[in-house]
Design a protein around this motif. Structure first.
Motif, short mmCIF file in Angstrom:
data_model
loop_
_atom_site.label_atom_id
_atom_site.label_comp_id
_atom_site.label_asym_id
_atom_site.label_seq_id
_atom_site.Cartn_x
_atom_site.Cartn_y
_atom_site.Cartn_z
N VAL A 177 0.83 -1.20 0.00
CA VAL A 177 0.00 0.00 0.00
C VAL A 177 0.87 1.26 0.00
O VAL A 177 0.62 2.20 -0.75
CB VAL A 177 -0.95 0.00 1.21
CG1 VAL A 177 -1.69 1.34 1.33
CG2 VAL A 177 -1.97 -1.13 1.11
N LEU A 178 1.92 1.26 0.82
CA LEU A 178 2.81 2.42 0.89
C LEU A 178 3.51 2.66 -0.44
O LEU A 178 3.66 3.80 -0.89
CB LEU A 178 3.83 2.24 2.01
CG LEU A 178 4.80 3.40 2.23
CD1 LEU A 178 4.05 4.70 2.50
CD2 LEU A 178 5.75 3.09 3.40
N ARG A 179 3.93 1.58 -1.09
CA ARG A 179 4.60 1.72 -2.38
C ARG A 179 3.65 2.35 -3.40
O ARG A 179 4.04 3.24 -4.17
CB ARG A 179 5.06 0.35 -2.88
CG ARG A 179 5.64 0.37 -4.30
CD ARG A 179 6.19 -0.99 -4.68
NE ARG A 179 5.18 -2.03 -4.52
CZ ARG A 179 4.22 -2.28 -5.43
NH1 ARG A 179 4.13 -1.54 -6.52
NH2 ARG A 179 3.36 -3.25 -5.24
N LEU A 180 2.41 1.91 -3.40
CA LEU A 180 1.44 2.45 -4.35
C LEU A 180 1.07 3.90 -4.03
O LEU A 180 0.83 4.70 -4.94
CB LEU A 180 0.19 1.55 -4.37
CG LEU A 180 0.42 0.15 -4.95
CD1 LEU A 180 -0.81 -0.73 -4.76
CD2 LEU A 180 0.79 0.23 -6.43
N THR A 186 -4.57 6.35 -6.05
CA THR A 186 -5.62 6.68 -5.10
C THR A 186 -6.04 5.42 -4.35
O THR A 186 -5.67 4.30 -4.74
CB THR A 186 -6.85 7.26 -5.82
OG1 THR A 186 -7.42 6.24 -6.67
CG2 THR A 186 -6.45 8.46 -6.68
N ASN A 187 -6.86 5.59 -3.30
CA ASN A 187 -7.35 4.44 -2.56
C ASN A 187 -8.14 3.48 -3.44
O ASN A 187 -8.02 2.26 -3.33
CB ASN A 187 -8.22 4.89 -1.39
CG ASN A 187 -7.39 5.42 -0.23
OD1 ASN A 187 -6.18 5.54 -0.33
ND2 ASN A 187 -8.04 5.74 0.88
N ILE A 188 -8.98 4.04 -4.32
CA ILE A 188 -9.77 3.21 -5.22
C ILE A 188 -8.87 2.40 -6.14
O ILE A 188 -9.06 1.20 -6.36
CB ILE A 188 -10.75 4.07 -6.06
CG1 ILE A 188 -11.77 4.77 -5.15
CG2 ILE A 188 -11.46 3.21 -7.10
CD1 ILE A 188 -12.66 3.80 -4.39
N GLN A 189 -7.86 3.06 -6.70
CA GLN A 189 -6.94 2.37 -7.60
C GLN A 189 -6.16 1.29 -6.86
O GLN A 189 -5.93 0.20 -7.39
CB GLN A 189 -5.98 3.38 -8.24
CG GLN A 189 -6.66 4.32 -9.23
CD GLN A 189 -5.75 5.44 -9.67
OE1 GLN A 189 -4.89 5.91 -8.92
NE2 GLN A 189 -5.92 5.88 -10.91
N ILE A 190 -5.75 1.59 -5.63
CA ILE A 190 -5.01 0.61 -4.84
C ILE A 190 -5.89 -0.60 -4.54
O ILE A 190 -5.44 -1.75 -4.60
CB ILE A 190 -4.51 1.24 -3.53
CG1 ILE A 190 -3.45 2.31 -3.82
CG2 ILE A 190 -3.93 0.18 -2.59
CD1 ILE A 190 -3.02 3.11 -2.61
N SER A 191 -7.17 -0.35 -4.23
CA SER A 191 -8.08 -1.46 -3.93
C SER A 191 -8.23 -2.37 -5.14
O SER A 191 -8.31 -3.60 -5.01
CB SER A 191 -9.44 -0.93 -3.49
OG SER A 191 -10.14 -0.33 -4.57
N GLU A 192 -8.25 -1.78 -6.34
CA GLU A 192 -8.37 -2.58 -7.57
C GLU A 192 -7.10 -3.36 -7.85
O GLU A 192 -7.14 -4.53 -8.24
CB GLU A 192 -8.70 -1.66 -8.75
CG GLU A 192 -10.09 -1.03 -8.65
CD GLU A 192 -10.33 -0.01 -9.75
OE1 GLU A 192 -9.37 0.33 -10.46
OE2 GLU A 192 -11.48 0.45 -9.88
N LEU A 193 -5.95 -2.73 -7.64
CA LEU A 193 -4.68 -3.38 -7.91
C LEU A 193 -4.41 -4.53 -6.94
O LEU A 193 -3.87 -5.58 -7.32
CB LEU A 193 -3.53 -2.36 -7.84
CG LEU A 193 -3.46 -1.35 -8.98
CD1 LEU A 193 -2.46 -0.25 -8.65
CD2 LEU A 193 -3.07 -2.05 -10.27
N LEU A 194 -4.76 -4.34 -5.68
CA LEU A 194 -4.50 -5.36 -4.66
C LEU A 194 -5.69 -6.28 -4.42
O LEU A 194 -5.59 -7.21 -3.61
CB LEU A 194 -4.10 -4.68 -3.34
CG LEU A 194 -2.84 -3.81 -3.38
CD1 LEU A 194 -2.54 -3.24 -1.99
CD2 LEU A 194 -1.64 -4.59 -3.91
N ASP A 195 -6.78 -6.01 -5.11
CA ASP A 195 -7.99 -6.83 -4.99
C ASP A 195 -8.49 -6.88 -3.55
O ASP A 195 -8.79 -7.94 -3.01
CB ASP A 195 -7.72 -8.26 -5.51
CG ASP A 195 -9.02 -9.03 -5.75
OD1 ASP A 195 -10.05 -8.38 -5.96
OD2 ASP A 195 -8.98 -10.27 -5.70
N ILE A 196 -8.57 -5.71 -2.92
CA ILE A 196 -9.15 -5.58 -1.58
C ILE A 196 -10.12 -4.41 -1.60
O ILE A 196 -10.12 -3.61 -2.54
CB ILE A 196 -8.06 -5.36 -0.50
CG1 ILE A 196 -7.21 -4.12 -0.83
CG2 ILE A 196 -7.18 -6.59 -0.34
CD1 ILE A 196 -6.13 -3.82 0.19
#
Length: 230
Positions: A177-180, A186-196
């Motif tokens: 998460v910190l790397r992203l 954004t939080n939305i993009q991170i959730s999609e990338l990490l599937d959470i």
């Protein structure tokens, strides 16, 4: 004798499964003798140099691949022949349309029975994506530092110029998460990338702010980058 041993071993290799195995290597790949002649190159190597892989066998590499009348000053074959050791270098090449691609070139010595170098194997691994990602991260970090330097007020609970003095232990997911965050997602993009879920990401972000002693994403990104936390 060593040269003959090498030629015999190469002939034996090409008489068996060698060509099929080499052709299956998708990365640019080639074999060159000590006189700078092309023993074999695959289609990927030929494509880079815009030549016919079958017609250039036996030709001088500097002539067939570079259009020069003598070996290049930074010739990988020459370096391996002189040093007797594997050489690894990065090189860029400009393609039509202005696109630049990067490759990590590995040149390996092939030795005869007397241990002298009689041929060189070269394989190129493309690293363009890694180079682009590093440049994007650098650009984003520069932007964050510029924005941070222009802040005239606000909480300043962290000294971004100091060396990290605390032991920050992050879980694998927190590090992701910190790397992203550092790369500007954004939080939305991170959730999609990490599937959470986005709520889970928000919890991770809040936890990271507490661990790092920062108040926003900009400070977290700059602190993480400067101190190589990730």
């Amino acid at each position: 004798m060593a040269e003959m041993d090498t030629l015999l071993s190469l002939d034996h290799l090409f008489a068996g499964l060698g060509p099929a195995l080499f052709a299956s290597i998708r990365a640019p790949f080639g074999i060159f003798d000590k006189d700078f002649r092309i023993v074999w190159i695959n289609k990927s190597m030929a494509m880079i140099h815009r030549c016919d892989p079958e017609k250039v066998i036996g030709e001088f590499c500097y002539d067939a691949l570079k259009g020069c009348d003598c070996e290049c000053d930074d010739c990988f074959v020459k370096k391996v022949m002189v040093n007797g050791r594997t050489q690894v270098v990065e090189r860029s090449m400009d393609f039509p349309g202005g696109r630049q691609r990067w490759g990590e070139i590995h040149a390996y010595p092939v030795r005869g029975s007397d241990k002298s170098v009689s041929a060189v194997i070269i394989i190129v691994f493309e690293i363009t994506a890694n180079k682009d990602a590093l440049q994007r991260q650098k650009d984003y970090t520069d932007l964050l530092e510029h924005r941070l330097s222009k802040k005239e007020s606000g909480p300043k609970n962290v000294d971004l110029d100091r060396e990290i003095a605390i032991s920050v232990k992050l879980s694998r997911r927190e590090a992701d998460v910190l790397r992203l965050i550092t790369e500007g997602y954004t939080n939305i993009q991170i959730s999609e990338l990490l599937d959470i879920s986005a709520n889970t990401v928000k919890s991770y972000v809040t936890g990271l702010f507490n661990k790092l002693g920062v108040n926003d994403r900009t400070q977290a990104a700059v602190l993480a980058t400067r101190n190589r936390i990730i």
